[in-house]
Design an enzyme around this catalytic site. Structure first.
Site, PDB file in Angstrom:
ATOM      1  N   VAL A  11       0.833  -1.200   0.000  1.00  0.00           N
ATOM      2  CA  VAL A  11       0.000   0.000   0.000  1.00  0.00           C
ATOM      3  C   VAL A  11       0.869   1.253   0.000  1.00  0.00           C
ATOM      4  CG1 VAL A  11      -1.630   1.308   1.414  1.00  0.00           C
ATOM      5  CG2 VAL A  11      -1.991  -1.126   1.033  1.00  0.00           C
ATOM      6  N   LEU A 154      -6.680  -0.732  -3.490  1.00  0.00           N
ATOM      7  CA  LEU A 154      -5.962  -1.326  -4.621  1.00  0.00           C
ATOM      8  C   LEU A 154      -5.896  -2.846  -4.535  1.00  0.00           C
ATOM      9  CD1 LEU A 154      -2.866  -2.249  -3.631  1.00  0.00           C
ATOM     10  CD2 LEU A 154      -2.573   0.213  -3.604  1.00  0.00           C
ATOM     11  N   ARG A 155      -5.888  -3.472  -5.712  1.00  0.00           N
ATOM     12  CA  ARG A 155      -5.726  -4.925  -5.796  1.00  0.00           C
ATOM     13  C   ARG A 155      -4.312  -5.240  -6.244  1.00  0.00           C
ATOM     14  NH1 ARG A 155     -10.157  -5.543 -10.210  1.00  0.00           N
ATOM     15  NH2 ARG A 155      -9.192  -3.538 -10.584  1.00  0.00           N
ATOM     16  N   ASN A 209     -14.376  -4.886   1.734  1.00  0.00           N
ATOM     17  CA  ASN A 209     -13.666  -6.152   1.522  1.00  0.00           C
ATOM     18  C   ASN A 209     -14.485  -7.341   2.023  1.00  0.00           C
ATOM     19  OD1 ASN A 209     -11.550  -5.186   0.114  1.00  0.00           O
ATOM     20  ND2 ASN A 209     -10.065  -5.253   1.778  1.00  0.00           N
ATOM     21  N   PHE A 250     -16.699 -10.750  -9.039  1.00  0.00           N
ATOM     22  CA  PHE A 250     -16.535 -11.502  -7.788  1.00  0.00           C
ATOM     23  C   PHE A 250     -17.590 -12.594  -7.623  1.00  0.00           C
ATOM     24  CE2 PHE A 250     -12.888  -9.836  -5.496  1.00  0.00           C
ATOM     25  CZ  PHE A 250     -12.515  -8.882  -6.422  1.00  0.00           C
ATOM     26  N   LEU A 251     -17.991 -13.150  -8.752  1.00  0.00           N
ATOM     27  CA  LEU A 251     -18.882 -14.321  -8.742  1.00  0.00           C
ATOM     28  C   LEU A 251     -18.192 -15.502  -9.406  1.00  0.00           C
ATOM     29  CD1 LEU A 251     -22.483 -12.958  -9.507  1.00  0.00           C
ATOM     30  CD2 LEU A 251     -21.543 -13.720  -7.323  1.00  0.00           C
ATOM     31  N   GLY A 258      -8.280 -15.741  -0.735  1.00  0.00           N
ATOM     32  CA  GLY A 258      -7.074 -15.719   0.094  1.00  0.00           C
ATOM     33  C   GLY A 258      -6.426 -14.362  -0.050  1.00  0.00           C
ATOM     34  N   CYS A 261      -5.415  -9.385   2.070  1.00  0.00           N
ATOM     35  CA  CYS A 261      -6.451  -8.457   2.550  1.00  0.00           C
ATOM     36  C   CYS A 261      -7.715  -9.133   3.056  1.00  0.00           C
ATOM     37  CB  CYS A 261      -6.825  -7.476   1.452  1.00  0.00           C
ATOM     38  SG  CYS A 261      -5.600  -6.212   1.227  1.00  0.00           S
TER      39      CYS A 261
HETATM   40  C1  UDX Z   1      -8.573  -7.117  -2.436  1.00  0.00           C
HETATM   41  C2  UDX Z   1      -9.599  -6.051  -2.840  1.00  0.00           C
HETATM   42  O1  UDX Z   1     -10.117  -6.352  -4.143  1.00  0.00           O
HETATM   43  C3  UDX Z   1      -8.967  -4.670  -2.803  1.00  0.00           C
HETATM   44  O2  UDX Z   1      -9.936  -3.695  -3.093  1.00  0.00           O
HETATM   45  C4  UDX Z   1      -8.385  -4.430  -1.403  1.00  0.00           C
HETATM   46  O3  UDX Z   1      -7.767  -3.179  -1.308  1.00  0.00           O
HETATM   47  C5  UDX Z   1      -7.398  -5.530  -1.049  1.00  0.00           C
HETATM   48  O4  UDX Z   1      -8.052  -6.800  -1.150  1.00  0.00           O
HETATM   49  P1  UDX Z   1      -6.548  -8.424  -3.574  1.00  0.00           P
HETATM   50  O5  UDX Z   1      -6.374  -9.116  -2.262  1.00  0.00           O
HETATM   51  O6  UDX Z   1      -5.327  -7.909  -4.283  1.00  0.00           O
HETATM   52  O7  UDX Z   1      -7.541  -7.167  -3.414  1.00  0.00           O
HETATM   53  O8  UDX Z   1      -7.249  -9.477  -4.564  1.00  0.00           O
HETATM   54  P2  UDX Z   1      -8.649  -9.704  -5.288  1.00  0.00           P
HETATM   55  O9  UDX Z   1      -8.425  -9.623  -6.741  1.00  0.00           O
HETATM   56  O10 UDX Z   1      -9.718  -8.882  -4.714  1.00  0.00           O
HETATM   57  O11 UDX Z   1      -8.891 -11.259  -4.915  1.00  0.00           O
HETATM   58  C6  UDX Z   1      -8.998 -11.692  -3.569  1.00  0.00           C
HETATM   59  C7  UDX Z   1      -9.222 -13.183  -3.498  1.00  0.00           C
HETATM   60  O12 UDX Z   1     -10.529 -13.536  -3.966  1.00  0.00           O
HETATM   61  C8  UDX Z   1      -8.261 -14.028  -4.319  1.00  0.00           C
HETATM   62  O13 UDX Z   1      -7.881 -15.144  -3.547  1.00  0.00           O
HETATM   63  C9  UDX Z   1      -9.066 -14.450  -5.540  1.00  0.00           C
HETATM   64  O14 UDX Z   1      -8.624 -15.677  -6.086  1.00  0.00           O
HETATM   65  C10 UDX Z   1     -10.444 -14.583  -4.924  1.00  0.00           C
HETATM   66  N1  UDX Z   1     -11.559 -14.396  -5.891  1.00  0.00           N
HETATM   67  C11 UDX Z   1     -11.769 -13.161  -6.457  1.00  0.00           C
HETATM   68  C12 UDX Z   1     -12.425 -15.450  -6.179  1.00  0.00           C
HETATM   69  O15 UDX Z   1     -12.263 -16.573  -5.676  1.00  0.00           O
HETATM   70  N2  UDX Z   1     -13.492 -15.228  -7.023  1.00  0.00           N
HETATM   71  C13 UDX Z   1     -13.718 -14.023  -7.600  1.00  0.00           C
HETATM   72  O16 UDX Z   1     -14.722 -13.906  -8.326  1.00  0.00           O
HETATM   73  C14 UDX Z   1     -12.838 -12.954  -7.308  1.00  0.00           C
END
Ligand code: UDX
Length: 430
Positions: A11, A154-155, A209, A250-251, A258, A261
């Protein structure tokens, strides 16, 4: 503007580098001398697309400097970002010791001109007051500073773009002067501005989140129903997500969430709720579904192979998600631990995270090409959906396997295509 950024993790580094790229003078602070010397040479100690290029350019152009003294950086700056880690403690509550230490270290540098201290780390409700209180305890007058909450969204993997083009910029402040300073700082960036009180801003981060984690757990629970009744989760998710009130993001059913965050923030919100006396049963279920999703997947593999004793599996991808080398709370870790504990061998391939996995799990045999994974293994297990797996030559991938079995933890492949190649296929909810 003159900016200090305390903490050079994901961050802090991304925020500071983007602000330097916009023409601000940024001083980074870290207590780790090794990290500082890596950064001084323009190198980023982790993998994030595009970050190193901007960092090295800004270091060369003199927009970025480094120090190990929070006080020195604070003295020279108008805005001071605190972006240190808040890892979960044993009970799931965020460990705020680094933030408290920074507040104590900053205090002697405040008093000479007005300063805005920005809490960028994800912190429980009330943390702005905590930082303010620590600074005040050093005898610093209230008029010399304000503490503002400005959560980061941020991701990993798209951190630069997310910071440059955020959906929203949230500023939680009690003093409008402090809020305006941040709004001015971010004026070149796109996105909606939302100015709130500090507690609301702190809660927005946890609530966002946790909502996204809930969305994933929800679709994963539906995927279990699909497996039982013979429906296809991809069609179900497409149908559900095309309702604009729900949205398709996110579906993606898979092995669960994991990373650095979601696990931390969901636990953080649960612990905040507990402290506030609210029993957030819904969020507990979100965690339980996530734990169960990977346990169910591992037990499917175990059942098909007749146990892991003397068996070998090949892991396709090990990072917690594609486009990162981060393995924090990666689903691969749970597979590795389980298989090794049950007497099995793990071979692994990942384009970015292999080194990190090797350091943490020395018994995993790392290979340099995905096509080497199949050699003598009893199952291939896709854990991380790197793009390079999408159009892979499945026949070549599996030709040297003991038995051609593929467990697709992210539904990258179509069953018909895999079966056509003579491979037994197990997906998620399909
Ligand atoms: C996340 C948030 O998106 C971000 O806004 C915040 O600031 C930090 O946490 P990040 O941890 O980088 O970001 O990853 P993200 O792309 O959100 O994915 C998180 C987890 O969810 C991953 O393990 C990913 O594999 C899983 N995921 C995501 C799914 O299983 N299915 C989905 O549809 C989306």
């Amino acid at each position: 503007m003159k900016i200090a950024v305390i903490g050079t993790g994901y961050v802090g580094l991304v925020t500071g580098v983007v602000l330097a790229d916009l023409g601000n003078d940024v001083i980074f602070v870290d207590i780790d001398p090794k990290k500082l010397s890596t950064l001084r040479s323009g190198k980023v100690p982790f993998f994030e697309p595009g970050l190193e290029e901007i960092l090295s350019r800004c270091v060369e152009d003199g927009f970025i400097s480094f120090t190990d003294s929070a006080a020195d950086a604070a003295k020279a700056s108008e805005i001071i970002f605190i972006a240190v880690g808040t890892p979960p403690a044993e009970d799931g509550s965020p460990d705020l010791s680094a933030i408290k230490a920074v507040a104590h270290a900053l205090a002697p540098a405040i008093g000479d001109g007005y300063k805005v201290i920005v809490n960028k780390s994800t912190v429980p409700v009330g943390s702005s007051d905590l930082v303010s209180g620590i600074i005040a305890s050093h005898g610093v007058p209230d008029s010399a500073y304000d503490v503002v909450s400005n959560p980061e969204f941020l991701r990993e993997g798209s951190a630069i773009r997310d910071t440059m083009e955020p959906d929203r910029i949230v500023v939680g402040a009690t003093n409008p002067v402090a809020a305006q300073k941040l709004i001015d700082l971010y004026s070149p960036l796109s996105g909606q501005r939302l100015v709130t009180d500090p507690k609301s801003a702190e809660l927005i981060k946890y609530a966002s989140n946790s909502f996204l984690a809930a969305k994933i757990s929800y679709i994963n629970a539906i995927s279990r129903l699909c497996e039982i009744c013979g429906a296809d989760i991809r069609d179900v998710a497409a149908g559900v997500g095309s309702d604009s009130r729900i949205g398709g993001q996110f579906l993606q059913a898979g092995l669960g969430w994991g990373g650095s965050c979601f696990p931390k923030d969901v636990l953080g919100l649960l612990s905040t709720s507990k402290q506030l006396g609210y029993d957030f049963g819904f969020l507990k279920a979100v965690v339980d579904i996530n734990d169960d999703q990977i346990a169910h997947f591992i037990s499917k593999i175990e059942t098909r192979l007749g146990g892991f004793e003397g068996k070998a599996i090949g892991l396709m991808g090990m990072a917690f998600k594609p486009n990162t080398d981060d393995i924090r709370d990666a689903r691969s870790e749970l597979v590795i631990k389980h298989v090794e504990a049950k007497g099995g061998k793990v071979r692994g391939y990942d384009p970015a995270a292999a080194e990190n996995i090797q350091a943490a799990y020395p018994n995993v045999e790392i290979v340099d090409s995905v096509y080497e994974l199949g050699d003598g293994v009893d199952a291939l297990v896709l854990v991380t959906e790197w793009n390079e797996f999408r159009q892979i030559d499945l026949k070549r991938l599996t030709e040297k396997m003991n038995q051609k079995v593929l467990f697709d933890g992210r539904n990258v492949y179509q069953r018909a295509v895999v079966e056509e190649a003579g491979i037994e296929y197990f997906g998620i909810g399909t």
